[in-house]
Motif scaffolding. Structure first.
Motif, short mmCIF file in Angstrom:
data_model
loop_
_atom_site.label_atom_id
_atom_site.label_comp_id
_atom_site.label_asym_id
_atom_site.label_seq_id
_atom_site.Cartn_x
_atom_site.Cartn_y
_atom_site.Cartn_z
N ALA A 159 29.02 43.51 49.99
CA ALA A 159 30.10 44.13 50.77
C ALA A 159 31.46 43.80 50.18
O ALA A 159 32.34 44.66 50.07
CB ALA A 159 30.01 43.67 52.23
N ALA A 160 31.65 42.54 49.78
CA ALA A 160 32.91 42.14 49.17
C ALA A 160 33.12 42.87 47.84
O ALA A 160 34.23 43.34 47.53
CB ALA A 160 32.95 40.63 48.95
N LEU A 161 32.06 43.01 47.07
CA LEU A 161 32.14 43.69 45.78
C LEU A 161 32.54 45.14 45.96
O LEU A 161 33.35 45.67 45.19
CB LEU A 161 30.80 43.58 45.04
CG LEU A 161 30.76 44.10 43.61
CD1 LEU A 161 31.78 43.38 42.74
CD2 LEU A 161 29.36 43.94 43.04
N GLN A 162 32.01 45.79 46.98
CA GLN A 162 32.40 47.18 47.26
C GLN A 162 33.90 47.26 47.53
O GLN A 162 34.58 48.18 47.08
CB GLN A 162 31.63 47.73 48.45
CG GLN A 162 30.20 48.06 48.14
CD GLN A 162 29.45 48.56 49.36
OE1 GLN A 162 29.71 48.13 50.48
NE2 GLN A 162 28.51 49.46 49.14
N GLY A 163 34.39 46.29 48.30
CA GLY A 163 35.83 46.26 48.58
C GLY A 163 36.65 46.04 47.33
O GLY A 163 37.66 46.73 47.10
N TYR A 164 36.22 45.11 46.49
CA TYR A 164 36.95 44.85 45.25
C TYR A 164 36.95 46.08 44.35
O TYR A 164 37.96 46.44 43.75
CB TYR A 164 36.36 43.66 44.49
CG TYR A 164 36.55 42.32 45.17
CD1 TYR A 164 37.74 41.98 45.79
CD2 TYR A 164 35.52 41.39 45.19
CE1 TYR A 164 37.91 40.76 46.41
CE2 TYR A 164 35.68 40.16 45.81
CZ TYR A 164 36.88 39.85 46.42
OH TYR A 164 37.04 38.64 47.03
N CYS A 165 35.80 46.74 44.24
CA CYS A 165 35.68 47.89 43.34
C CYS A 165 36.44 49.10 43.84
O CYS A 165 36.72 50.01 43.06
CB CYS A 165 34.21 48.24 43.14
SG CYS A 165 33.34 47.01 42.15
N SER A 166 36.79 49.13 45.11
CA SER A 166 37.54 50.26 45.65
C SER A 166 39.05 50.13 45.41
O SER A 166 39.79 51.06 45.69
CB SER A 166 37.27 50.41 47.15
OG SER A 166 37.87 49.34 47.87
N GLN A 167 39.46 48.99 44.89
CA GLN A 167 40.88 48.77 44.62
C GLN A 167 41.34 49.61 43.42
O GLN A 167 40.58 49.78 42.46
CB GLN A 167 41.16 47.29 44.34
CG GLN A 167 40.84 46.38 45.51
CD GLN A 167 41.64 46.73 46.74
OE1 GLN A 167 42.85 46.87 46.70
NE2 GLN A 167 40.94 46.88 47.85
N PRO A 168 42.56 50.14 43.45
CA PRO A 168 43.04 50.98 42.35
C PRO A 168 43.02 50.29 40.98
O PRO A 168 42.78 50.94 39.97
CB PRO A 168 44.47 51.32 42.76
CG PRO A 168 44.56 51.04 44.21
CD PRO A 168 43.52 50.01 44.52
N ASP A 169 43.25 48.99 40.95
CA ASP A 169 43.30 48.29 39.67
C ASP A 169 41.98 47.60 39.33
O ASP A 169 41.92 46.73 38.44
CB ASP A 169 44.44 47.27 39.66
CG ASP A 169 44.34 46.24 40.77
OD1 ASP A 169 43.52 46.43 41.68
OD2 ASP A 169 45.10 45.26 40.73
N ALA A 170 40.89 47.98 39.98
CA ALA A 170 39.60 47.32 39.77
C ALA A 170 39.12 47.43 38.33
O ALA A 170 38.45 46.53 37.83
CB ALA A 170 38.55 47.91 40.72
N TYR A 191 34.54 38.38 36.64
CA TYR A 191 35.55 38.03 37.63
C TYR A 191 35.18 38.61 38.99
O TYR A 191 35.21 37.90 40.01
CB TYR A 191 36.94 38.53 37.21
CG TYR A 191 37.96 38.35 38.30
CD1 TYR A 191 38.58 37.12 38.51
CD2 TYR A 191 38.29 39.40 39.16
CE1 TYR A 191 39.50 36.94 39.53
CE2 TYR A 191 39.21 39.23 40.18
CZ TYR A 191 39.81 38.01 40.36
OH TYR A 191 40.72 37.83 41.38
N THR A 192 34.84 39.89 39.03
CA THR A 192 34.55 40.52 40.32
C THR A 192 33.28 39.94 40.95
O THR A 192 33.22 39.75 42.16
CB THR A 192 34.43 42.05 40.21
OG1 THR A 192 33.51 42.39 39.17
CG2 THR A 192 35.77 42.68 39.90
N ALA A 193 32.28 39.65 40.13
CA ALA A 193 31.04 39.06 40.67
C ALA A 193 31.32 37.67 41.24
O ALA A 193 30.86 37.34 42.35
CB ALA A 193 29.97 38.99 39.59
N THR A 194 32.08 36.87 40.51
CA THR A 194 32.42 35.53 40.98
C THR A 194 33.23 35.60 42.26
O THR A 194 32.96 34.88 43.23
CB THR A 194 33.19 34.76 39.89
OG1 THR A 194 32.37 34.63 38.74
CG2 THR A 194 33.61 33.37 40.38
N ALA A 195 34.22 36.48 42.28
CA ALA A 195 35.07 36.62 43.47
C ALA A 195 34.25 37.09 44.67
O ALA A 195 34.47 36.63 45.80
CB ALA A 195 36.20 37.60 43.18
N ALA A 196 33.30 37.99 44.44
CA ALA A 196 32.47 38.50 45.54
C ALA A 196 31.63 37.37 46.14
O ALA A 196 31.52 37.26 47.37
CB ALA A 196 31.57 39.63 45.05
#
Length: 90
Positions: A12-23, A30-35
């Motif tokens: 769910a967090a990854l979906q949110g991160y990937c929806s960001q304009p600068d993703a 980075y995104t996997a770790t942050a998720a």
């Protein structure tokens, strides 16, 4: 293999991160770790709320068993704590 609650939260967090304009500027690592960091934070908060609810439930049970042994102030604190846990509006 089943998916854990941690994995579900991370997804769910990854979906949110990937929806960001600068993703696109972020690395996959980075995104996997942050998720997963976000998932761990959600699980920790969930556990904290669960522990508080258990404390309130135990105190309420003690009120039922021995109502003369608890003050009105303590009962009020317990009720307010329960409401706070569930995000009730004041």
């Amino acid at each position: 293999m089943s998916i854990s609650l941690r994995d579900q939260f991370a997804a769910a967090a990854l979906q949110g991160y990937c929806s960001q304009p600068d993703a696109g500027a972020w690395s996959h690592g980075y995104t996997a770790t942050a998720a997963y960091q976000q998932a761990d934070a959600m699980l920790a908060e969930r556990d904290k709320a669960s522990g508080e609810l258990k404390r309130v439930r135990l105190a309420a049970q003690n009120m039922v068993n021995k109502p003369e042994g608890i003050s009105v102030e303590k009962a009020g604190e317990l009720i307010l704590g329960l409401l706070d846990n569930y995000g009730a509006d004041s």
